[in-house]
Design a protein around this motif. Structure first.
Motif, PDB file in Angstrom:
ATOM      1  N   PHE A  16       0.807  -1.219   0.000  1.00  0.00           N
ATOM      2  CA  PHE A  16       0.000   0.000   0.000  1.00  0.00           C
ATOM      3  C   PHE A  16       0.839   1.267   0.000  1.00  0.00           C
ATOM      4  CE2 PHE A  16      -2.312  -3.477   1.857  1.00  0.00           C
ATOM      5  CZ  PHE A  16      -3.535  -3.409   1.219  1.00  0.00           C
ATOM      6  N   ARG A  19       6.687   0.907   2.269  1.00  0.00           N
ATOM      7  CA  ARG A  19       7.644   0.736   3.355  1.00  0.00           C
ATOM      8  C   ARG A  19       8.137  -0.704   3.381  1.00  0.00           C
ATOM      9  NH1 ARG A  19       3.623   4.054   6.170  1.00  0.00           N
ATOM     10  NH2 ARG A  19       4.614   5.927   7.006  1.00  0.00           N
ATOM     11  N   TYR A  53       1.252  -5.946   4.168  1.00  0.00           N
ATOM     12  CA  TYR A  53       0.847  -4.655   4.740  1.00  0.00           C
ATOM     13  C   TYR A  53       1.769  -4.326   5.899  1.00  0.00           C
ATOM     14  CZ  TYR A  53      -2.051  -1.516   7.590  1.00  0.00           C
ATOM     15  OH  TYR A  53      -2.500  -0.475   8.359  1.00  0.00           O
ATOM     16  N   CYS A  57       0.512   2.326   7.632  1.00  0.00           N
ATOM     17  CA  CYS A  57      -0.254   3.212   6.760  1.00  0.00           C
ATOM     18  C   CYS A  57      -1.734   2.863   6.860  1.00  0.00           C
ATOM     19  CB  CYS A  57       0.256   3.102   5.321  1.00  0.00           C
ATOM     20  SG  CYS A  57       0.046   1.478   4.575  1.00  0.00           S
TER      21      CYS A  57
END
Ligand code: ZN
Ligand code: ZN
Length: 70
Positions: A16, A19, A53, A57
């Motif tokens: 997403f 990172r 994920y 975020c």
């Protein structure tokens, strides 16, 4: 690239936000790959169930409206 949380080598990248995350800190969320309309004009979403994920975020649950592209 290192993990955003613990600075160890990252095992993957958040789908997403981009990172890096290690195995310990990786989470998973469904990820909407694409939205399209079928022949009847019904909105459909192509979803990947277990996308990587980062846990930081905040992906929106619903797709954001965008102006019609023509
Ligand atoms: Zn980590
Ligand atoms: Zn993220």
């Amino acid at each position: 690239m290192n993990c955003w949380h613990c600075d160890r080598p990252a095992q993957g990248v958040c789908r997403f936000c981009g990172r890096g995350v290690c195995r310990d800190h990786a989470r998973s969320l469904p990820h909407i790959e694409a939205l399209y309309r079928n022949d009847e004009g019904v909105q459909k979403a192509l979803v990947v169930g277990n996308a990587l994920y980062c846990g930081i975020c905040q992906p929106k649950e619903d797709p954001v409206e965008i102006p019609q592209l023509k």
